[in-house]
Design an enzyme around this catalytic site. Sequence first.
Site, short mmCIF file in Angstrom:
data_model
loop_
_atom_site.label_atom_id
_atom_site.label_comp_id
_atom_site.label_asym_id
_atom_site.label_seq_id
_atom_site.Cartn_x
_atom_site.Cartn_y
_atom_site.Cartn_z
N SER A 8 0.83 -1.20 0.00
CA SER A 8 0.00 0.00 0.00
C SER A 8 0.87 1.25 0.00
O SER A 8 1.66 1.47 0.92
CB SER A 8 -0.91 0.02 1.23
OG SER A 8 -1.57 1.26 1.34
N HIS A 31 -1.24 -1.20 -4.22
CA HIS A 31 -2.51 -0.80 -3.63
C HIS A 31 -2.54 0.71 -3.43
O HIS A 31 -1.66 1.28 -2.78
CB HIS A 31 -2.70 -1.52 -2.29
CG HIS A 31 -4.07 -1.39 -1.71
ND1 HIS A 31 -5.13 -2.16 -2.12
CD2 HIS A 31 -4.54 -0.57 -0.74
CE1 HIS A 31 -6.20 -1.83 -1.42
NE2 HIS A 31 -5.88 -0.86 -0.59
N ASP A 33 -4.74 3.78 -2.00
CA ASP A 33 -5.87 4.19 -1.17
C ASP A 33 -6.32 5.59 -1.54
O ASP A 33 -5.55 6.55 -1.45
CB ASP A 33 -5.48 4.16 0.31
CG ASP A 33 -5.38 2.75 0.85
OD1 ASP A 33 -6.34 1.98 0.69
OD2 ASP A 33 -4.33 2.40 1.43
N MET A 35 -8.93 8.49 -0.57
CA MET A 35 -9.80 8.95 0.51
C MET A 35 -10.26 10.37 0.24
O MET A 35 -9.48 11.20 -0.24
CB MET A 35 -9.06 8.90 1.85
CG MET A 35 -8.43 7.55 2.17
SD MET A 35 -7.61 7.57 3.79
CE MET A 35 -6.65 6.05 3.69
N HIS A 64 -8.35 1.35 -4.11
CA HIS A 64 -9.36 1.17 -3.06
C HIS A 64 -10.00 2.52 -2.79
O HIS A 64 -9.38 3.42 -2.20
CB HIS A 64 -8.68 0.61 -1.80
CG HIS A 64 -9.58 0.48 -0.63
ND1 HIS A 64 -9.10 0.25 0.65
CD2 HIS A 64 -10.94 0.52 -0.51
CE1 HIS A 64 -10.12 0.19 1.49
NE2 HIS A 64 -11.23 0.34 0.82
N MET A 66 -12.18 4.82 -0.89
CA MET A 66 -12.87 5.11 0.37
C MET A 66 -13.51 6.49 0.22
O MET A 66 -13.07 7.47 0.81
CB MET A 66 -11.87 5.06 1.54
CG MET A 66 -11.44 3.64 1.87
SD MET A 66 -10.07 3.56 3.04
CE MET A 66 -8.69 3.63 1.88
N MET A 135 -12.13 -5.45 5.35
CA MET A 135 -11.30 -4.51 6.10
C MET A 135 -11.02 -5.08 7.49
O MET A 135 -11.95 -5.45 8.21
CB MET A 135 -12.01 -3.16 6.23
CG MET A 135 -12.15 -2.39 4.93
SD MET A 135 -10.55 -1.95 4.18
CE MET A 135 -9.80 -0.95 5.48
N ASP A 173 -7.14 -6.06 4.31
CA ASP A 173 -6.43 -4.78 4.34
C ASP A 173 -6.55 -4.19 5.73
O ASP A 173 -7.64 -3.94 6.21
CB ASP A 173 -7.05 -3.84 3.30
CG ASP A 173 -6.37 -2.47 3.25
OD1 ASP A 173 -5.36 -2.27 3.94
OD2 ASP A 173 -6.86 -1.62 2.49
N GLY A 195 1.00 -2.23 4.22
CA GLY A 195 1.56 -0.90 4.10
C GLY A 195 2.86 -0.75 4.84
O GLY A 195 3.95 -0.91 4.28
N SER A 196 2.76 -0.46 6.13
CA SER A 196 3.97 -0.23 6.92
C SER A 196 4.85 -1.47 7.02
O SER A 196 6.06 -1.36 7.16
CB SER A 196 3.59 0.27 8.32
OG SER A 196 2.69 -0.62 8.95
#
Length: 228
Positions: A8, A31, A33, A35, A64, A66, A135, A173, A195-196
């Site tokens: 991500s 990925h 995100d 938002m 994705h 959101m 999620m 995710d 992600g991290s």
Amino acid sequence: MAVQINPSILSADFARLADEAKAVEGADWLHVDVMDNHFVPNLTLGTPIVEALAKATDTPLDCHLMIEEPDRWAPAYVEAGAGSVTFHAEAAAAPVRLAREIRAKGARASMALKPATPVDQYEDLLPELDMLLIMTVEPGFGGQAFLDIMLPKIRRTRQLVAKHGLDLWVQVDGGVSAETVERCAEAGADVFVAGSAVYGAKDPASAVRGLRGQAEAAHAKAGWAAGA
């Protein structure tokens, strides 16, 4: 059933996105995100960045969304270069129509469920999808702790996939890491957003390989995978 690892970019360095994309070229998807500061309390990026990323990497983009009104905005992400577009069940006005439109434009159609949204109420809709995203944190922020209470929901999703004989990817995710990926895989997930755990590692490509190996080992031991 192949394991897929999707780093991500929410955890990447936004000032170096092209380089960060290249750092994980062994991944299956990147990925992204999106938002809007309305559906979730955060604001990230939109179609211009997706379009630029699509030109900067050969790794396909998994967007994705959101956002509110995905029925209106999701098709534009296919046009910007996304190979997979995920909308939220809680935000879509006409999810079947939207999934069909995304597919008609040439991308994979996916639907996401927040932690509190049951999967069973969408059982009849699953054949319209290429992927279902469970999620495992509340959407809106990276770096959250994995919610173990989502494991039964992952298992239930895998049961529904088997019940209807679907070729449906089950994505997770949120909080996916070396400490949690095996539990997700054992429960029935086959696509993992990290992600991290990837971009926080000294060697992101090595982190991708490590997560893949762990998930594949868990699949080999899982009863549902053995019976697939």
